[in-house]
Motif scaffolding. Structure first.
Motif, PDB file in Angstrom:
ATOM      1  N   LEU A  47       0.834  -1.199   0.000  1.00  0.00           N
ATOM      2  CA  LEU A  47       0.000   0.000   0.000  1.00  0.00           C
ATOM      3  C   LEU A  47       0.873   1.256   0.000  1.00  0.00           C
ATOM      4  N   GLY A  48       1.915   1.246   0.812  1.00  0.00           N
ATOM      5  CA  GLY A  48       2.840   2.370   0.858  1.00  0.00           C
ATOM      6  C   GLY A  48       3.559   2.567  -0.467  1.00  0.00           C
ATOM      7  N   ASP A  49       3.954   1.445  -1.112  1.00  0.00           N
ATOM      8  CA  ASP A  49       4.585   1.539  -2.432  1.00  0.00           C
ATOM      9  C   ASP A  49       3.642   2.160  -3.446  1.00  0.00           C
ATOM     10  N   LEU A  50       2.379   1.780  -3.385  1.00  0.00           N
ATOM     11  CA  LEU A  50       1.386   2.340  -4.300  1.00  0.00           C
ATOM     12  C   LEU A  50       1.212   3.842  -4.062  1.00  0.00           C
ATOM     13  N   VAL A  51       1.127   4.235  -2.817  1.00  0.00           N
ATOM     14  CA  VAL A  51       0.994   5.659  -2.484  1.00  0.00           C
ATOM     15  C   VAL A  51       2.202   6.441  -3.001  1.00  0.00           C
ATOM     16  N   THR A  52       3.400   5.903  -2.773  1.00  0.00           N
ATOM     17  CA  THR A  52       4.618   6.558  -3.245  1.00  0.00           C
ATOM     18  C   THR A  52       4.611   6.683  -4.762  1.00  0.00           C
ATOM     19  N   HIS A  53       4.238   5.612  -5.447  1.00  0.00           N
ATOM     20  CA  HIS A  53       4.175   5.633  -6.904  1.00  0.00           C
ATOM     21  C   HIS A  53       3.196   6.698  -7.402  1.00  0.00           C
ATOM     22  N   LEU A  54       2.016   6.719  -6.816  1.00  0.00           N
ATOM     23  CA  LEU A  54       0.996   7.673  -7.254  1.00  0.00           C
ATOM     24  C   LEU A  54       1.411   9.117  -6.993  1.00  0.00           C
ATOM     25  N   ARG A  55       2.089   9.354  -5.873  1.00  0.00           N
ATOM     26  CA  ARG A  55       2.566  10.712  -5.582  1.00  0.00           C
ATOM     27  C   ARG A  55       3.623  11.146  -6.586  1.00  0.00           C
ATOM     28  N   LYS A  56       4.564  10.240  -6.900  1.00  0.00           N
ATOM     29  CA  LYS A  56       5.594  10.552  -7.895  1.00  0.00           C
ATOM     30  C   LYS A  56       4.961  10.767  -9.255  1.00  0.00           C
TER      31      LYS A  56
END
Length: 91
Positions: A47-56
């Motif tokens: 979930l954290g990886d997804l959030v990071t990806h979406l923010r980038k």
């Protein structure tokens, strides 16, 4: 230092401290959301990886598209290369 400098410094520091307090509250809220997600069976790391990806992605979509394309290209090259040398860990 001029007579105004201490007041100016205090003003900046007070503003920063206020924002830092808000930041701490927001971080605690985010931690609670991750805990809630975990309690519902979700993987916090994914979930954290997804959030990071979406923010980038939101900040710089072109750069992220280029990185994604390069990653896919490298992954394809790696998986399709002859496996003469296998990377292993010796214990």
């Amino acid at each position: 230092m001029s007579d105004m400098a201490p007041d100016l410094i205090r003003s900046y520091v007070d503003r920063i401290l206020r924002i830092k307090e808000e930041e701490d509250t927001l971080k605690a809220d985010i931690k609670d959301i991750y805990a809630e997600a975990k309690s519902n069976g979700l993987d916090k790391t994914a979930l954290g990886d997804l959030v990071t990806h979406l923010r980038k992605q939101a900040k710089n979509p072109e750069k992220q598209a280029e990185r994604s394309s390069l990653f896919d290209l490298y992954l394809d090259a790696y998986t399709n290369a002859p496996h003469a040398h296998t990377h292993t860990r010796e214990g």
